[in-house]
Write a protein that holds these residues in place. Structure first.
Motif, short mmCIF file in Angstrom:
data_model
loop_
_atom_site.label_atom_id
_atom_site.label_comp_id
_atom_site.label_asym_id
_atom_site.label_seq_id
_atom_site.Cartn_x
_atom_site.Cartn_y
_atom_site.Cartn_z
N GLY A 1 14.28 -9.00 -13.49
CA GLY A 1 13.32 -8.03 -12.99
C GLY A 1 12.38 -8.61 -11.95
N THR A 2 11.86 -7.71 -11.13
CA THR A 2 10.87 -8.08 -10.12
C THR A 2 9.82 -6.97 -10.06
OG1 THR A 2 10.57 -8.80 -7.82
CG2 THR A 2 12.18 -7.05 -8.18
N GLN A 3 8.56 -7.38 -10.04
CA GLN A 3 7.44 -6.42 -10.10
C GLN A 3 7.18 -5.81 -8.72
OE1 GLN A 3 5.33 -5.45 -12.82
NE2 GLN A 3 4.61 -3.95 -11.32
N VAL A 4 7.05 -4.50 -8.71
CA VAL A 4 6.63 -3.77 -7.52
C VAL A 4 5.35 -3.03 -7.86
CG1 VAL A 4 7.18 -1.88 -5.93
CG2 VAL A 4 8.96 -3.52 -6.59
N THR A 5 4.31 -3.25 -7.09
CA THR A 5 3.03 -2.59 -7.31
C THR A 5 2.62 -1.89 -6.02
OG1 THR A 5 2.36 -4.28 -8.90
CG2 THR A 5 0.63 -2.87 -8.00
N VAL A 6 2.37 -0.60 -6.13
CA VAL A 6 1.97 0.21 -4.97
C VAL A 6 0.53 0.66 -5.18
CG1 VAL A 6 2.52 2.17 -3.50
CG2 VAL A 6 4.35 0.98 -4.75
N MET B 1 13.19 0.43 0.03
CA MET B 1 12.26 1.42 -0.51
C MET B 1 11.23 1.75 0.55
SD MET B 1 11.78 -0.10 -4.37
CE MET B 1 10.79 -1.48 -3.83
N ASN B 2 11.24 2.99 0.99
CA ASN B 2 10.30 3.45 2.02
C ASN B 2 9.36 4.51 1.45
OD1 ASN B 2 11.63 1.84 3.96
ND2 ASN B 2 13.06 3.49 4.45
N ASN B 3 8.25 4.72 2.16
CA ASN B 3 7.27 5.72 1.74
C ASN B 3 6.90 5.56 0.26
OD1 ASN B 3 5.56 7.92 1.95
ND2 ASN B 3 7.19 9.43 1.68
N LEU B 4 6.57 4.35 -0.12
CA LEU B 4 6.28 4.06 -1.51
C LEU B 4 5.01 4.75 -1.97
CD1 LEU B 4 7.34 0.34 -1.50
CD2 LEU B 4 8.21 2.06 -3.09
N ARG B 5 5.01 5.10 -3.24
CA ARG B 5 3.90 5.82 -3.86
C ARG B 5 3.40 5.02 -5.06
NH1 ARG B 5 7.77 11.11 -4.49
NH2 ARG B 5 7.97 11.64 -2.26
N PRO B 6 2.16 5.23 -5.48
CA PRO B 6 1.69 4.54 -6.70
C PRO B 6 2.58 4.79 -7.90
CG PRO B 6 -0.16 5.46 -5.50
CD PRO B 6 1.09 5.94 -4.78
N GLN C 1 0.83 -1.20 0.00
CA GLN C 1 0.00 0.00 0.00
C GLN C 1 0.87 1.25 0.00
OE1 GLN C 1 -2.65 -0.38 3.39
NE2 GLN C 1 -4.24 -1.29 2.10
N SER C 2 0.29 2.32 -0.48
CA SER C 2 0.97 3.61 -0.50
C SER C 2 1.45 3.95 0.92
CB SER C 2 0.03 4.68 -1.00
OG SER C 2 0.67 5.94 -1.04
N GLY C 3 2.70 4.39 1.01
CA GLY C 3 3.31 4.68 2.29
C GLY C 3 4.07 3.51 2.90
N GLY C 4 3.93 2.34 2.31
CA GLY C 4 4.60 1.15 2.82
C GLY C 4 6.03 1.03 2.34
N SER C 5 6.64 -0.10 2.70
CA SER C 5 8.05 -0.34 2.39
C SER C 5 8.26 -1.72 1.80
CB SER C 5 8.90 -0.23 3.67
OG SER C 5 8.82 1.05 4.24
N LEU C 6 9.30 -1.83 1.00
CA LEU C 6 9.76 -3.11 0.46
C LEU C 6 11.28 -3.06 0.41
CD1 LEU C 6 7.45 -3.89 -2.62
CD2 LEU C 6 7.58 -5.22 -0.49
N ARG C 7 11.90 -4.24 0.48
CA ARG C 7 13.34 -4.33 0.25
C ARG C 7 13.59 -5.32 -0.87
NH1 ARG C 7 18.23 -6.43 4.16
NH2 ARG C 7 17.25 -8.44 3.65
N LEU C 8 14.22 -4.82 -1.92
CA LEU C 8 14.60 -5.67 -3.05
C LEU C 8 16.02 -6.18 -2.84
CD1 LEU C 8 13.27 -3.54 -6.05
CD2 LEU C 8 12.05 -5.19 -4.63
N SER C 9 16.26 -7.38 -3.35
CA SER C 9 17.58 -7.98 -3.29
C SER C 9 18.07 -8.30 -4.68
CB SER C 9 17.55 -9.27 -2.46
OG SER C 9 17.11 -9.04 -1.15
N CYS C 10 19.37 -8.20 -4.89
CA CYS C 10 19.99 -8.56 -6.15
C CYS C 10 21.19 -9.45 -5.84
CB CYS C 10 20.44 -7.31 -6.91
SG CYS C 10 21.34 -7.65 -8.44
N LEU C 11 21.01 -10.73 -6.11
CA LEU C 11 22.10 -11.69 -5.90
C LEU C 11 22.94 -11.75 -7.16
CD1 LEU C 11 23.44 -13.94 -4.22
CD2 LEU C 11 21.79 -15.52 -5.23
#
Length: 128
Positions: free
Chosen positions: A121-126, A83-88, A13-23
């Motif tokens: 690639g990895t999909q991020v949806t806000v 990624m913090n404070n995510l937006r659409p 959701q908008s305002g949320g956070s995710l952490r992406l990893s790249c191995l």
């Protein structure tokens, strides 16, 4: 051989956070910097962050500065994008990419035009 595998995307959701990893393979990290890019539907690919593997200097696009943080764990051969404070508007497919260690692509957040330098690639949806 360049090897990059992203993970960590998802729906938030908008305002949320995710952490992406790249191995990455050890060979990739020995010869390349690692940067993060994204591409939203109908838009051009956008460079968003890179970390210079020699100096540790980090670079960010204005659109994510203050919200996203790039980091690395060499013991795990992994780069992260917090990624913090995510937006659409952050909705996109996120890629990590290998960038030449002795060029300016990392500082300029400029990717190379060859698929071998890119992860899948990895999909991020806000959601709003």
């Amino acid at each position: 051989q360049i090897q990059l595998v992203e993970s960590g995307g998802g729906l938030v959701q908008s305002g949320g956070s995710l952490r992406l990893s790249c191995l990455a393979s050890r060979w990739t990290l020995d010869y390349y910097h690692v940067g993060w890019f994204r591409q939203a539907p109908g838009k051009e690919r956008e460079g968003i962050s890179c970390i210079d593997s020699i100096t540790g200097q980090t670079y960010y696009a204005d659109s994510v500065k203050g919200r996203f943080t790039i980091s690395r764990d060499y013991a795990e051969n992994t780069h992260y994008l917090q990624m913090n404070n995510l937006r659409p508007a952050d909705t996109a497919v996120y890629y990590c990419a290998a960038l030449p260690k002795y060029g300016t692509e990392c500082q300029r957040l400029k990717g190379l035009n060859d698929n071998k330098y890119w992860g899948q690639g990895t999909q991020v949806t806000v959601s709003s």
